[in-house]
Structure formats: structure tokens, C-alpha cells
Design an enzyme around this catalytic site. Structure first.
Site, PDB file in Angstrom:
ATOM      1  N   HIS A 119       0.879  -1.182   0.000  1.00  0.00           N
ATOM      2  CA  HIS A 119       0.000   0.000   0.000  1.00  0.00           C
ATOM      3  C   HIS A 119       0.912   1.227   0.000  1.00  0.00           C
ATOM      4  O   HIS A 119       1.717   1.409  -0.907  1.00  0.00           O
ATOM      5  CB  HIS A 119      -0.932  -0.115   1.214  1.00  0.00           C
ATOM      6  CG  HIS A 119      -2.059   0.863   1.284  1.00  0.00           C
ATOM      7  ND1 HIS A 119      -2.409   1.714   0.247  1.00  0.00           N
ATOM      8  CD2 HIS A 119      -2.949   1.146   2.292  1.00  0.00           C
ATOM      9  CE1 HIS A 119      -3.452   2.449   0.616  1.00  0.00           C
ATOM     10  NE2 HIS A 119      -3.795   2.127   1.854  1.00  0.00           N
TER      11      HIS A 119
ATOM     12  N   ASP B 162       2.581   5.870  -6.678  1.00  0.00           N
ATOM     13  CA  ASP B 162       3.778   5.803  -5.847  1.00  0.00           C
ATOM     14  C   ASP B 162       5.065   5.815  -6.670  1.00  0.00           C
ATOM     15  O   ASP B 162       6.123   6.174  -6.150  1.00  0.00           O
ATOM     16  CB  ASP B 162       3.761   4.534  -4.978  1.00  0.00           C
ATOM     17  CG  ASP B 162       2.770   4.654  -3.835  1.00  0.00           C
ATOM     18  OD1 ASP B 162       2.516   5.789  -3.400  1.00  0.00           O
ATOM     19  OD2 ASP B 162       2.261   3.619  -3.379  1.00  0.00           O
TER      20      ASP B 162
ATOM     21  N   HIS C  95      -2.149  -2.174  -9.596  1.00  0.00           N
ATOM     22  CA  HIS C  95      -3.148  -1.573  -8.703  1.00  0.00           C
ATOM     23  C   HIS C  95      -4.360  -2.486  -8.627  1.00  0.00           C
ATOM     24  O   HIS C  95      -4.734  -3.098  -9.618  1.00  0.00           O
ATOM     25  CB  HIS C  95      -3.579  -0.194  -9.230  1.00  0.00           C
ATOM     26  CG  HIS C  95      -4.212   0.643  -8.170  1.00  0.00           C
ATOM     27  ND1 HIS C  95      -5.536   0.525  -7.838  1.00  0.00           N
ATOM     28  CD2 HIS C  95      -3.689   1.581  -7.356  1.00  0.00           C
ATOM     29  CE1 HIS C  95      -5.802   1.374  -6.855  1.00  0.00           C
ATOM     30  NE2 HIS C  95      -4.706   2.025  -6.539  1.00  0.00           N
TER      31      HIS C  95
END
Ligand code: ACO
Length: 381
Positions: free
Chosen positions: A228, A321, A267
Site C-alpha cells: 500500500h 507511488d 493496482h
């Protein structure tokens, strides 16, 4: 056997994949526009245009603030930035080797003990408490990063917006407006993302009628994991490990042979590309253009080559990210601080969900399929 008395044949959805557990008005991943919508507004239209503070207000109250609401909200946020000395002492009592996520989790828990919500808080009372956590988080992150660098604390400035003050308290000098904008973009992009793992954790805690700070601490724990929020830190480590664009193919051969997880790629919800990536990549490009030169060119090349190779070989696209990790590195943050930066932003979304959960609460308590030992009597003793 399912752990209920009237078990139907259960369908197990590992990881709750594809399970819709509740309604929400806070945000939506909108397939039609390939956008993430905050209260209906596409995040790519908000990022860098509407300041992060107004995005927080939007997430909490459902509409953008009026001028008066903006003025009152920012005044309150700015007046709550100074860290209580007990929080500094608490951080000092922790080892400098402690991961900054562990330090931040501890500090938010302490704020909860010092400034607890009243019983049965109204939404406004919850937002007041959350705003104090939000206002103090930059100071907590800054204090920790600076002590690890052997530097003293920097007092917050109430003449700077949230993102500008954030960079100021971490680095001790007034930041370049272009850096502030890039950082503010990241804050907005990270602020909310429907029922992701950390938000769901916050909602599970809130569903027991526990307090805001407990929900935030639980969410911080969930965000810390590399699947995450921890992925922004791990993504930069990946770029470091690959090191040269020429090494990408050989590195990827080995990584794929070892079935390694490629941090910053893939994802659960977006199977065709994370809608936040183009906005974050544009901010990253601006940071790279403002910092020309050998080391950053090397990083840019590794970043581009790895992204292209992973797409070609695994058909995986980056998530937010991947660009944000490199952007935070260019801004000068320590790598271990990247995920705490994500926390600072996501406090906005977590809080909106805590309030929403409480407004139509049902205790979140799923079932499990028992596959252990069948019924057996205790041997005589
Ligand atoms: N590296 C290698 N393989 C991957 C990756 C990855 N990053 N992502 C997905 N895959 C593989 C899966 O192992 C799976 O392979 P299989 O079919 O052979 O088992 C296949 O692709 C399909 O996986 P999904 O079902 O699409 O992935 P899932 O929804 O379970 O996982 C997750 C999503 C956890 C984010 C995953 O993509 C991952 O681990 N990514 C790396 C960590 C990361 O970047 N996390 C940040 C998420 S975004 C955020 O928090 C802001």
C-alpha cells in the site's frame, strides 16, 4: 464450515476483491473519464489549482470552501501547527533508528491521548480534532527527519500555506514556489481513494464506535505496508537497485525469474493505469527539468526505461507511488519519510470516511470459512 449457525455454501472473496461493502459520497474511481473524483471533481483538475487545504475542506464538507470558510479554516490550521513540547520529548524518547512511520504512528496515538474526542462527537467536532492532527503532522515528520540528520527543530510559519510551511519546517528555508506546487500536487493526489486498505481499516475501527485517533492510528499501520503506501519508499529503492538504464533488462530478467513484486507498479482497482499518474508525472517532470545534471538524468533514464520495460514484459503500469517516490527524493526528503508524507495527506480522506461511517454505521464484521479441526471432545484428564 462458515462461522455462523445457518451457513449457506459460502463464496470466499480473498482480499474482498470485487466486494462492494458500503456506499460512499466521498470519492469515486470513474471509469468513464478515467478519473478519480473527489466529491465529483476530477482530481487532475484540483491538483495544483486548488490548494491542498481547500481539497481537505472539500473532502470533509462536500463543497469547495467559500472565501470566508477558506479564511477561517486556514487560520485555524495555521494556529495549530506548533508542536507541543511533550510531543517533541516523546519523539526524542524513541530510537533515531525507528522507522518514521513508527514514530508518526506513536505521535498520532499520543495526540489522541492529549486531545481526545468527546463522547458521541458531532461531525464538526471530529473535523476540529482531525484538523489539529493534520496541522501537526508536518511538524512531527520534520522534527523526526531533522533529528535523524542531527539538526534542531524549525518553528512553523503562519504566513505560509500548508505545503509551503511543510517544506519550510523540514528543510529550514523558504521553499521555491515551483517545489511547493509539485508537493501540493502530491498532497492532493494522495488525499483520498475510496475503500483502499488503510481507509477500510479506519472505517472498521470507526464502525465499533471507537474514536478518530484510534481509526487514524489503525490506518497508519495499514498504510505502512509495501503493498500500500509503503510502495513510494520501495519504488525509490527499486530505482536505486537498478541504478543504470542499461541494466534494466538484465535486472528485470532476474526479478521476474524470482517472481519479485515490482514496487510502484500495478493496482487493485486500476487495471489500465492509475488515473493519478499523469498529473504526478507532470509535476515530476517539472522537478527534474529544474534540476538538470548527471545524477538526476541517470534517475530519469532509469525511471523511464524501467517503466517501459515493465509495460512491455509484464503489461503492468505504474501507480502514483512510482512518480511520487522520485519526486519526494528530488525535493530532498529522506526515503523513509515518503510514506509519512502520504499519511499527512491521507488524514483528509480517512477522516471523511470516519465521519461517513458514523453517519450510517453498521459494525463491520465479516464471516470466515472454518477449515480447521472438526468438532472434538477434550480428552479426559
Ligand atoms: N509486480 C509483479 N507482479 C504483479 C504486480 C507487481 N507490482 N502487480 C500485480 N502483479 C501480478 C500479480 O502477482 C498477479 O499475477 P498472477 O496472476 O500470476 O498471480 C497479476 O499481476 C494480477 O494481479 P492483480 O490481481 O491485478 O493484483 P492485486 O489486485 O492482487 O494487487 C497490488 C494489487 C497489491 C497493488 C499489486 O499490484 C502490487 O503488489 N503492487 C506493488 C505494490 C504497490 O505498488 N502498491 C501501491 C498500490 S497504490 C497505493 O497504495 C497508492
Amino acid at each position: 464450515m462458515t462461522d455462523t449457525l445457518n451457513a449457506q455454501a459460502p463464496e470466499i472473496r480473498k482480499g474482498l476483491n470485487g466486494v462492494v461493502v458500503d456506499e460512499t459520497r466521498v470519492s469515486k474511481v470513474d471509469a468513464a473519464s478515467n478519473s478519480l473524483l473527489y466529491r465529483g471533481y476530477p482530481v487532475q483538475q484540483l491538483a495544483g489549482v486548488v490548494p491542498f487545504e481547500d481539497v481537505v475542506w472539500l473532502l470533509w464538507h462536500g463543497e469547495l470552501p467559500t472565501d470566508d470558510e477558506h479564511a477561517a479554516f486556514t487560520r485555524t490550521e495555521r494556529s495549530a501547527r506548533q508542536l507541543d513540547p511533550t510531543l517533541r520529548a516523546l519523539i526524542d524518547s524513541l530510537p533515531v533508528t525507528a522507522h518514521p512511520m513508527d514514530v508518526l504512528r506513536t505521535a498520532i496515538a499520543a495526540i489522541g491521548a492529549q486531545d481526545p474526542e468527546p463522547q458521541r462527537p458531532s461531525a464538526d467536532q471530529t473535523y476540529e480534532h482531525a484538523l489539529r492532527v493534520l496541522a501537526q503532522t508536518p511538524g512531527l515528520i520534520a522534527y523526526d527527519q531533522r533529528r535523524r540528520r542531527g539538526l534542531g527543530p524549525v518553528d512553523p510559519r503562519d504566513d505560509l500555506g500548508y505545503s509551503a510551511n511543510f517544506l519550510y519546517v523540514v528543510f529550514g528555508e523558504e521553499p521555491d514556489p515551483a517545489d511547493v506546487r509539485a508537493f501540493d500536487v502530491s498532497m492532493t493526489l494522495y488525499a483520498e481513494h475510496s475503500f483502499n486498505a488503510s481507509t477500510f481499516t479506519a472505517r472498521v475501527v470507526a464502525s465499533t464506535l471507537s474514536d478518530l485517533h484510534s481509526a487514524l492510528v489503525g490506518a497508519v499501520g495499514a498504510l505502512k505496508g509495501p503493498l500500500h503506501g509503503g510502495a513510494n519508499e520501495a519504488a525509490l529503492a527499486l530505482l536505486d537497485e537498478v541504478h543504470d538504464a542499461e541494466r534494466v533488462d538484465a535486472w528485470l530478467d532476474e526479478a521476474l525469474a524470482e517472481k519479485r513484486t515490482l514496487m510502484g507498479f500495478g493496482h487493485r482497482v486500476y487495471k489500465n493505469g492509475d488515473s493519478r499518474v499523469p498529473t504526478m508525472e507532470a509535476a515530476l517532470e517539472r522537478l527534474l527539468d529544474a534540476r538538470p545534471g548527471g545524477e538526476n538524468e541517470r534517475l530519469r533514464d532509469v525511471y523511464d526505461s524501467l517503466q517501459a520495460a515493465v509495460l512491455e514484459r509484464k503489461n503492468l503500469k505504474p501507480n502514483v507511488d512510482y512518480p511520487s517516490g522520485l519526486a519526494y527524493h528530488l525535493l530532498g526528503f529522506d526515503t523513509e519519510v515518503f510514506t509519512p508524507l502520504f499519511v499527512a495527506s491521507r488524514i483528509a480522506g480517512w477522516t471523511a470516511h470516519v465521519v461517513e461511517q458514523r453517519q450510517a454505521n453498521a459494525l463491520i464484521r465479516p464471516l470466515s470459512e472454518y477449515v480447521g479441526e472438526p468438532y472434538r471432545d477434550l480428552p479426559a484428564r
